[in-house]
Design an enzyme around this catalytic site. Structure first.
Site, PDB file in Angstrom:
ATOM      1  N   LYS A  13       0.830  -1.215   0.000  1.00 14.32           N
ATOM      2  CA  LYS A  13       0.000   0.000   0.000  1.00 14.32           C
ATOM      3  C   LYS A  13       0.865   1.266   0.000  1.00 14.32           C
ATOM      4  CE  LYS A  13      -2.048  -1.132   3.869  1.00 14.32           C
ATOM      5  NZ  LYS A  13      -1.317  -2.386   4.160  1.00 14.32           N
ATOM      6  N   ARG A  88      -9.533   0.496   8.825  1.00 11.95           N
ATOM      7  CA  ARG A  88      -9.095  -0.856   9.159  1.00 11.95           C
ATOM      8  C   ARG A  88     -10.165  -1.631   9.909  1.00 11.95           C
ATOM      9  NH1 ARG A  88      -3.177   0.408   9.145  1.00 11.95           N
ATOM     10  NH2 ARG A  88      -2.000  -1.516   9.356  1.00 11.95           N
ATOM     11  N   ARG A 127      11.643  -5.560   4.919  1.00 13.38           N
ATOM     12  CA  ARG A 127      11.362  -4.133   4.670  1.00 13.38           C
ATOM     13  C   ARG A 127      12.344  -3.258   5.446  1.00 13.38           C
ATOM     14  NH1 ARG A 127       5.414  -1.754   5.406  1.00 13.38           N
ATOM     15  NH2 ARG A 127       5.566  -2.617   7.505  1.00 13.38           N
ATOM     16  N   ARG A 160      11.502  -1.326  11.011  1.00 13.37           N
ATOM     17  CA  ARG A 160      10.460  -0.902  11.945  1.00 13.37           C
ATOM     18  C   ARG A 160      10.376  -1.872  13.119  1.00 13.37           C
ATOM     19  NH1 ARG A 160       5.074   0.378   8.490  1.00 13.37           N
ATOM     20  NH2 ARG A 160       4.177  -0.809  10.206  1.00 13.37           N
ATOM     21  N   ARG A 171      -0.120  -9.058  13.514  1.00 10.88           N
ATOM     22  CA  ARG A 171      -0.753  -8.029  12.667  1.00 10.88           C
ATOM     23  C   ARG A 171      -1.588  -8.680  11.559  1.00 10.88           C
ATOM     24  NH1 ARG A 171       4.454  -5.263  10.977  1.00 10.88           N
ATOM     25  NH2 ARG A 171       3.197  -3.891   9.672  1.00 10.88           N
TER      26      ARG A 171
HETATM   27  P1  ADP Z   1       2.242  -1.866   3.242  1.00 10.49           P
HETATM   28  O1  ADP Z   1       2.266  -0.351   3.192  1.00 10.49           O
HETATM   29  O2  ADP Z   1       1.032  -2.433   2.564  1.00 10.49           O
HETATM   30  O3  ADP Z   1       2.437  -2.416   4.616  1.00 10.49           O
HETATM   31  P2  ADP Z   1       4.785  -1.667   1.796  1.00 10.49           P
HETATM   32  O4  ADP Z   1       4.428  -0.814   0.636  1.00 10.49           O
HETATM   33  O5  ADP Z   1       5.544  -1.013   2.904  1.00 10.49           O
HETATM   34  O6  ADP Z   1       3.462  -2.394   2.390  1.00 10.49           O
HETATM   35  O7  ADP Z   1       5.567  -2.928   1.264  1.00 10.49           O
HETATM   36  C1  ADP Z   1       6.090  -3.911   2.165  1.00 10.49           C
HETATM   37  C2  ADP Z   1       7.462  -4.368   1.688  1.00 10.49           C
HETATM   38  O8  ADP Z   1       7.311  -5.100   0.471  1.00 10.49           O
HETATM   39  C3  ADP Z   1       8.428  -3.225   1.396  1.00 10.49           C
HETATM   40  O9  ADP Z   1       9.721  -3.638   1.787  1.00 10.49           O
HETATM   41  C4  ADP Z   1       8.338  -3.049  -0.128  1.00 10.49           C
HETATM   42  O10 ADP Z   1       9.577  -2.611  -0.671  1.00 10.49           O
HETATM   43  C5  ADP Z   1       8.029  -4.470  -0.595  1.00 10.49           C
HETATM   44  N1  ADP Z   1       7.127  -4.502  -1.747  1.00 10.49           N
HETATM   45  C6  ADP Z   1       6.079  -3.672  -2.016  1.00 10.49           C
HETATM   46  N2  ADP Z   1       5.460  -4.046  -3.164  1.00 10.49           N
HETATM   47  C7  ADP Z   1       6.114  -5.152  -3.609  1.00 10.49           C
HETATM   48  C8  ADP Z   1       5.957  -6.002  -4.758  1.00 10.49           C
HETATM   49  N3  ADP Z   1       4.975  -5.795  -5.653  1.00 10.49           N
HETATM   50  N4  ADP Z   1       6.824  -7.043  -4.891  1.00 10.49           N
HETATM   51  C9  ADP Z   1       7.800  -7.256  -3.972  1.00 10.49           C
HETATM   52  N5  ADP Z   1       8.012  -6.496  -2.887  1.00 10.49           N
HETATM   53  C10 ADP Z   1       7.179  -5.446  -2.705  1.00 10.49           C
HETATM   54  P1  AMP Z   2       0.924   0.562   9.122  1.00 12.82           P
HETATM   55  O1  AMP Z   2       2.007   1.574   8.977  1.00 12.82           O
HETATM   56  O2  AMP Z   2      -0.283   0.860   8.282  1.00 12.82           O
HETATM   57  O3  AMP Z   2       1.431  -0.851   8.945  1.00 12.82           O
HETATM   58  O4  AMP Z   2       0.406   0.680  10.626  1.00 12.82           O
HETATM   59  C1  AMP Z   2       1.265   0.414  11.722  1.00 12.82           C
HETATM   60  C2  AMP Z   2       0.441   0.273  13.004  1.00 12.82           C
HETATM   61  O5  AMP Z   2      -0.227   1.519  13.292  1.00 12.82           O
HETATM   62  C3  AMP Z   2      -0.667  -0.770  12.969  1.00 12.82           C
HETATM   63  O6  AMP Z   2      -0.203  -2.075  13.250  1.00 12.82           O
HETATM   64  C4  AMP Z   2      -1.621  -0.233  14.045  1.00 12.82           C
HETATM   65  O7  AMP Z   2      -1.140  -0.511  15.342  1.00 12.82           O
HETATM   66  C5  AMP Z   2      -1.521   1.279  13.840  1.00 12.82           C
HETATM   67  N1  AMP Z   2      -2.521   1.759  12.852  1.00 12.82           N
HETATM   68  C6  AMP Z   2      -2.297   2.306  11.633  1.00 12.82           C
HETATM   69  N2  AMP Z   2      -3.443   2.612  11.020  1.00 12.82           N
HETATM   70  C7  AMP Z   2      -4.442   2.236  11.868  1.00 12.82           C
HETATM   71  C8  AMP Z   2      -5.858   2.257  11.800  1.00 12.82           C
HETATM   72  N3  AMP Z   2      -6.494   2.736  10.727  1.00 12.82           N
HETATM   73  N4  AMP Z   2      -6.554   1.778  12.860  1.00 12.82           N
HETATM   74  C9  AMP Z   2      -5.938   1.319  13.948  1.00 12.82           C
HETATM   75  N5  AMP Z   2      -4.601   1.242  14.076  1.00 12.82           N
HETATM   76  C10 AMP Z   2      -3.853   1.699  13.051  1.00 12.82           C
END
Ligand code: ADP
Ligand code: AMP
Length: 215
Positions: A13, A88, A127, A160, A171
């Protein structure tokens, strides 16, 4: 363009939202990024949110609903926005509906990124996130030009706290229980487009653009 990016942690995302903000010149509204900034600054909201985030749980609805309600009223959201990580839960989706109605805005599309669980774990454990701007990279799939440094701002890349396997599994469980029902929620509203998130990053972006053109 008013969009939601829906999908489990690690679906891509944030990666896709950053590409869309450049293309459409609209902001990415990531509740995770806003909460992490609050934790870093040590604000009362950050102090409250930290324990939920560290445990891999969700921060209470009223906290995140308040954040988004305020954020969507800022001037930079007039042309549109990309919600990343919000809503969420069903109560969050209902609250968003009220916020948008009060602002006289409608969602254009909800894009659901679909990725296998094992791939999600590999993505999240690998990541690396920029400490300064929050941009995400991956040790294998999205390698920065200079090791350990962000391509956008040269900030330090770190792992992270919640990207440890045990927290990741928690999660993903929370996603299945509390967030997955939103796929049907938005399908029912006629807003859902599903995108195969297993493809390469650029291919996923192309699929998203094609889903947006089709709407
Ligand atoms: P989210 O925001 O949904 O938690 P991220 O965009 O941070 O996910 O992506 C999670 C990890 O996967 C990051 O390290 C990113 O570089 C990698 N990633 C994102 N999209 C892809 C993809 N299409 N193929 C492989 N790795 C990806
Ligand atoms: P994310 O960066 O989207 O992976 O979010 C990291 C963490 O932030 C999650 O695991 C939750 O603890 C909190 N968080 C982010 N967005 C929300 C949401 N919309 N509702 C509740 N908790 C959230």
């Amino acid at each position: 363009m008013k969009l939601i990016l829906l999908g489990p942690p690690g679906a891509g995302k944030g990666t896709q939202a950053k590409m869309l903000t450049e293309r459409f010149d609209i902001p990415q509204v990531s509740t995770g990024d806003i909460l992490r900034a609050a934790v870093k600054e040590g604000t009362p909201m950050g102090v409250k949110a930290k324990s939920f985030m560290d445990a891999g749980g969700l921060v209470p609805d009223e906290v995140v609903v308040g954040i988004v309600h305020e954020r969507l009223q800022k001037d930079d959201c007039v042309k549109g926005f990309i919600l990343d990580g919000f809503p969420r839960t069903v109560p969050q989706a209902d609250a968003l509906k009220q916020t948008l109605a009060a602002l006289d805005k409608n969602l254009d599309k909800v894009l659901s990124l679909e990725v296998d669980t094992e791939a999600l774990i590999g993505r999240l454990t690998g990541r690396r996130t920029c400490r300064e701007c929050g941009r995400g990279f991956h040790v294998t799939f999205d390698v920065p030009e200079v090791e350990g440094k962000c391509d956008s701002c040269a900030g330090e890349l770190v792992q992270r706290d919640d990207d440890q396997e045990e927290t990741i599994r928690k999660r993903l469980e929370v996603y299945g229980q509390q967030t997955m029902p939103l796929v049907d929620y938005y399908r029912g509203e006629g807003l859902l487009a599903t995108v195969d998130g297993m493809l390469d990053i650029d291919v996923v972006q192309a699929e998203i653009l094609s889903a947006l053109r089709a709407s």
